[in-house]
Design an enzyme around this catalytic site. Structure first.
Site, short mmCIF file in Angstrom:
data_model
loop_
_atom_site.label_atom_id
_atom_site.label_comp_id
_atom_site.label_asym_id
_atom_site.label_seq_id
_atom_site.Cartn_x
_atom_site.Cartn_y
_atom_site.Cartn_z
N HIS A 30 0.89 -1.18 0.10
CA HIS A 30 -0.09 -0.04 0.00
C HIS A 30 0.69 1.19 -0.11
O HIS A 30 1.95 1.31 0.54
CB HIS A 30 -0.96 0.02 1.23
CG HIS A 30 -1.99 -1.42 1.42
ND1 HIS A 30 -1.79 -1.76 2.63
CD2 HIS A 30 -2.51 -1.76 0.58
CE1 HIS A 30 -2.70 -2.99 2.32
NE2 HIS A 30 -3.21 -2.96 1.10
N GLU B 122 -3.86 -3.82 -4.73
CA GLU B 122 -5.45 -4.16 -5.02
C GLU B 122 -5.92 -2.58 -4.75
O GLU B 122 -6.72 -2.37 -3.68
CB GLU B 122 -6.12 -5.04 -3.60
CG GLU B 122 -5.23 -5.11 -2.57
CD GLU B 122 -5.48 -4.06 -1.44
OE1 GLU B 122 -6.03 -3.08 -1.78
OE2 GLU B 122 -5.07 -4.59 -0.35
#
Length: 358
Positions: A248, A286
């Protein structure tokens, strides 16, 4: 700020190309290595008048010659001139014998060596599979501390580095970034100092997560959370490899946004994760399926868009980057905005399989 102050260990060797000369600068000497164009994307690197460079000086010069995406590069070394370095270059794996007279240093081999970019390369950690409710995964190594990676970025003329987050010392900056309205809108972790202290404590106790700062010339500008995919929530949505890794990101400072910075931190972060664990064959992400700009940036950087799927909190897109593609396509290099294609014809596997080295 001096480059030598960026890490707990000095950066001993720096190299830059000036036309047909590569200048290699170490702590105790500067040397100039002549470069000759042989045609067909081949560059001949010759020893300096001061003598044959050390092994790491040679690697640094070859790194500089392969740090651009606008031309194909195969660094060719005359074996008679480089005989003092041949054995170590071949043993390291970055060089291959082209013929009786020459060695070839292939970028996709060179850039998989940790020597130039990891201050303290770690030995390969033994693999022992551990039971888990979501499927077995390897026992994970202890998280490294301090500076993890450093790389000179020619288009910024700065050194990008990664360092492990220090829970107490870095808490104020982490707290500040998480409460920035721009960041809180997508990271969704705004809170008090105590809440963020607890967040970092949980991260420290979780073997599959590692918080990292990305810096330019030692100044933190980016925050990354690196994770092992098998144990992560993403592992339920694809067949994760045992050493697949994901991440992330948030850009902490407004001025560090834009193409010049993305093309520095994104491939460097991917490069670090491939170097840190040679068994990592794929990197995944993602992003929110609605975050079209981020997905465009990722696909331009070599990620394949695999599928869309649902988390409990968002509709996400699974993106994936494979090790082989990253290194063969030289995705660490900044693409030419006029010609975003990636050179592939001089790849090691293609040339050595054909036996066409002339």
């Amino acid at each position: 700020m001096s480059l030598d102050t960026l890490t707990s260990q000095p950066l001993p060797i720096r190299a830059r190309r000036h036309g047909d000369v590569v200048q290699v600068r170490g702590n105790d000497r500067d040397i100039n290595l002549p470069v000759a164009h042989l045609g067909g994307g081949r560059l001949a690197l010759r020893p300096a008048s001061e003598g044959v460079p050390t092994h790491n000086e040679t690697l640094a010069a070859c790194e500089t010659l392969s740090n651009h995406a606008t031309e194909e590069v195969l660094v060719v070394l005359d074996r008679a001139l480089w005989c003092a370095r041949e054995a170590q270059l071949l043993k390291s794996g970055c060089a291959q014998v082209l013929d009786g007279d020459t060695l070839g240093v292939f970028p996709e081999l060179l850039w998989q060596l940790p020597d130039l970019w990891l201050p303290e390369p770690q030995p390969v950690f033994p693999q022992v599979m551990m039971p888990d409710p979501h499927g077995a995964h390897p026992l994970r190594p202890a998280k490294p501390t301090g500076t993890l990676y450093h790389r000179y970025i020619p288009w910024l003329d700065q050194v990008f580095s990664l360092r492990a987050l220090e829970r107490e010392a870095d808490l104020p900056l982490f707290h500040h970034w998480m409460n920035d309205t721009r960041i809180a809108a997508f990271f969704d972790e705004a809170g008090t100092m105590a809440e963020h202290q607890g967040y970092l404590a949980r991260m420290a106790d979780d073997p599959h997560m590692m918080p990292v700062f990305g810096c330019l010339n030692g100044v933190p500008l980016f925050y990354f959370e690196l994770y092992w995919a098998r144990e992560n929530r993403i592992g339920a949505h694809y067949e994760a490899g045992a050493w697949d890794r994901g991440w992330h990101v948030l850009v902490g400072e407004e001025h560090a946004r834009g193409a010049d910075y993305i093309t520095a931190w994104l491939p460097s972060l991917m490069h670090y994760m491939f170097l840190a664990e040679p068994r990592t064959q794929a990197l995944v992400g993602e992003p929110a399926a609605s975050h079209h700009q981020q997905i465009r940036n990722l696909t331009r950087s070599g990620f394949a868009r695999v599928k869309d799927f649902d988390f409990a909190h968002k509709r996400a897109t699974l993106v994936r980057l494979e090790r082989d593609y990253f290194f063969k396509s030289r995705l660490w290099a900044r693409p030419d905005p006029e010609d975003p294609g990636r050179p592939l014809r001089l790849s090691c596997s293609a040339l050595l399989t054909r036996g066409n080295t002339k």
